[in-house]
Motif scaffolding. Structure first.
Motif, PDB file in Angstrom:
ATOM      1  N   GLY A  36      -7.347   2.618   1.901  1.00  0.00           N
ATOM      2  CA  GLY A  36      -7.452   1.862   0.662  1.00  0.00           C
ATOM      3  C   GLY A  36      -8.850   1.939   0.067  1.00  0.00           C
ATOM      4  N   LYS A  72      -5.906   4.619  -3.653  1.00  0.00           N
ATOM      5  CA  LYS A  72      -6.092   4.871  -2.226  1.00  0.00           C
ATOM      6  C   LYS A  72      -6.349   6.361  -2.022  1.00  0.00           C
ATOM      7  CE  LYS A  72      -1.071   5.150  -2.093  1.00  0.00           C
ATOM      8  NZ  LYS A  72       0.159   4.437  -1.761  1.00  0.00           N
ATOM      9  N   ALA A 115       0.818  -1.225   0.000  1.00  0.00           N
ATOM     10  CA  ALA A 115       0.000   0.000   0.000  1.00  0.00           C
ATOM     11  C   ALA A 115       0.844   1.263   0.000  1.00  0.00           C
ATOM     12  CB  ALA A 115      -0.943  -0.007   1.199  1.00  0.00           C
ATOM     13  N   ILE A 132      -3.342   6.970   4.841  1.00  0.00           N
ATOM     14  CA  ILE A 132      -3.975   6.404   3.655  1.00  0.00           C
ATOM     15  C   ILE A 132      -5.196   5.576   4.043  1.00  0.00           C
ATOM     16  CG2 ILE A 132      -1.798   6.321   2.370  1.00  0.00           C
ATOM     17  CD1 ILE A 132      -1.683   3.336   2.904  1.00  0.00           C
TER      18      ILE A 132
END
Length: 424
Positions: A318, A300, A290, A316
Motif C-alpha cells: 500500500g 498501491k 486493498a 501488493i
C-alpha cells in the motif's frame, strides 16, 4: 488556497519552487539560524556566496534540475520496460518493493527541500489521522460488502488516473527542462477562473511552458497505457510512486512530535484493521479493500506472483506504507538541512552531513525487511507499519541521543521564514 487535486499537482510544476534570489535565501538562512541560536546551538555547512554576504545556495543540497535528479528519474523510466522482462523468484517482489520504496522516499524527500510553501499537519490533525483513515477504510468496506451492485470502479479509476497523470507530469517537468533548456522558454501565463481556484481571495495564475505540456502529455499517455489489456504492471507503479513524491513535496508533518504521534496512531490503525477486524466483522477489512477490483489504480504497488497457482496472483504494498514513513524521513532530511543552515564566523566548513536522513533510510529498509520475513514465516498479510514505525522512531531518537541533540530534535519546527526581512 483551495485547489482540486489535479490542478494542485500541476500548479506546482508551473511555478518555480526553488529560491528565486540571494536575498530570499539569506532571509531563510537567518530565520533558521535564529531558531538554533535561541537554543544556544550553532552549526556549520558548506555554502556559496555572491560576495556581498548573501548566501546563494547550500552546497550539496540542490535537487531540482541537477544531474542527481536526472539520474533518479532516468533509472525509474528504464525500470518500467525492463523489470517485467526479468526472471522472477521467491524474493523478487520484496526486492522490487524495497527498491521502489527507497527511490520514492529519496526523491520525494529531496523534492521537499525546494518547496517554498507546504501544507502543514498540525498536532491535532496528526492525532485525528488514524481515526479519519479508519472511517474512510470502513466506509469503503461497507460499500463493497452491502452495495456490490454499486459501480465504484469507474469513478475511482478515472479519478486515480487523472491524479496519476498529473503526478507523472509534475515529476517529469524538471528533467525535461534540464535536458532541453529551450522547452523552458516562452512561458505562457494562464489565469484560472476564480470559481475553480483562489488563493486567499486572489486569482491564481499558472505559468505553463512547452516542458509542462510535453510532461502532461506523457502523464496522460502513461495513465492511458496502464488501462490497456496486458499492460505492464510497472505503468501503475510509475504513477503510484509519482503520487507519493508529490505528497512528500506538498505535505509536511511540521515537527518530530507530530510525526511520532501520527505514526504511532497509524501503527495501531494498521494492526487493528489487518489483525483485529476479522474477529469483529468476520472479514479482514484491510485486505478486502486493498485487493478489491474497485480500487484498480495507482493506490498501491503491485508485483505479479512468481508462482503460477496462488490464492492472490499479485503481491501488493500500500502507498500508505511508503507515504506515512516518508513524511518522517523527509522531515529528517529537512532537519539535517536546518542543522547545516547556520554559519560560524564565515568559516569554510565541510560538506553537509545527512546523518538523520541516512539513518532513517536504513531504518526503513530494516522495517521492510522485517515485514517480508514476518510475511514469509506466517504466510499471512502483515501490517507493515507495525515494523516500520518502531524502526524509524528509534533511529531518529537514538541518532539524536548519540549526538546530544535530543532537545533540538524534539523542539525543531519545520517552518518557512516570513517574507519580510529577518534581522539577527
Amino acid at each position: 488556497m483551495v485547489l482540486p487535486l489535479s490542478l494542485a499537482l500541476f500548479s506546482t510544476s508551473s511555478s518555480p519552487v526553488a529560491a528565486s534570489g540571494g536575498a530570499r535565501l539569506e532571509r531563510e538562512r537567518r530565520y533558521i539560524l535564529r531558531q538554533f541560536q535561541r537554543r544556544g546551538v550553532r552549526f556549520v555547512c558548506a555554502a556559496t556566496s555572491d560576495g556581498n554576504g548573501d548566501v546563494l545556495e547550500l552546497r550539496g543540497w540542490q535537487w531540482g534540475r541537477t544531474t542527481k535528479e536526472l539520474a533518479a528519474y532516468g533509472a525509474l523510466l528504464v525500470a518500467v520496460p525492463v523489470v517485467p522482462l526479468l526472471p522472477r523468484f521467491e524474493w523478487s517482489a520484496a526486492i522490487y518493493f524495497t527498491s521502489l520504496s527507497l527511490w520514492t522516499v529519496y526523491v520525494g524527500s529531496h523534492r521537499s527541500l525546494a518547496r517554498q510553501q507546504t501544507q502543514q499537519v498540525s498536532f491535532k490533525q496528526g492525532l485525528a489521522a488514524p481515526v479519519l483513515c479508519s472511517i474512510s477504510l470502513f466506509g469503503f468496506y461497507c460499500l463493497l460488502r452491502f452495495f456490490p451492485e454499486l459501480d465504484l470502479r469507474t469513478f475511482i479509476s478515472i479519478y486515480l488516473s487523472c491524479a496519476g497523470a498529473f503526478a507523472v507530469a509534475n515529476n517529469l517537468t524538471n528533467p525535461l527542462k534540464l535536458l532541453f533548456p529551450r522547452l523552458d522558454s516562452l512561458p505562457v501565463r494562464i489565469n484560472v477562473p476564480s470559481w475553480l481556484a483562489s488563493d486567499k481571495g486572489k486569482p491564481v495564475c499558472l505559468t505553463v511552458t512547452a516542458a509542462d505540456i510535453i510532461a502532461l502529455l506523457a502523464g496522460i499517455g502513461v495513465a492511458y497505457a496502464s488501462k490497456q489489456p496486458g499492460a505492464p504492471f510497472t505503468f501503475n507503479n510509475l504513477m503510484a510512486v509519482c503520487i507519493v513524491t508529490e505528497l512528500l513535496q506538498l505535505l509536511s508533518v511540521g515537527s518530530f512530535s507530530t510525526a511520532a504521534v501520527m505514526l504511532c496512531g497509524l501503527l495501531f490503525y494498521d494492526v487493528f484493521w489487518v489483525f483485529g477486524s476479522s474477529q469483529i466483522f468476520g472479514d479482514n477489512v484491510m485486505v478486502t479493500v486493498a485487493t478489491s477490483s474497485a480500487f484498480d489504480g495507482p493506490v498501491k504497488l503491485v508485483f505479479p506472483s512468481w508462482k503460477a497457482e496462488v490464492a492472490h496472483p499479485e503481491s501488493i504494498l500500500g502507498l500508505g506504507d511508503i507515504a506515512a514513513p516518508g513524511l518522517l524521513i523527509a522531515l529528517m532530511l529537512r532537519f539535517d538541512q536546518a542543522r547545516c543552515a547556520g554559519f560560524q564566523n564565515n568559516t569554510i566548513p565541510t560538506a553537509p552531513q545527512k546523518t538523520y536522513f541516512s539513518n532513517s533510510v536504513i531504518a526503513y529498509v530494516a522495517g521492510l525487511t522485517l515485514t517480508v520475513v514476518a510475511n514469509s514465516v506466517s504466510g499471512a498479510a502483515q501490517p507493515a507499519l507495525l515494523y516500520l514505525v518502531p524502526c524509524l522512531l528509534s533511529s531518529a531518537i537514538l541518532t539524536a541521543l548519540s549526538k546530544s541533540e535530543a532537545p533540538l530534535l524534539f523542539s525543531y519546527k519545520d517552518e518557512r521564514p516570513p517574507d519580510d526581512k529577518a534581522q539577527l
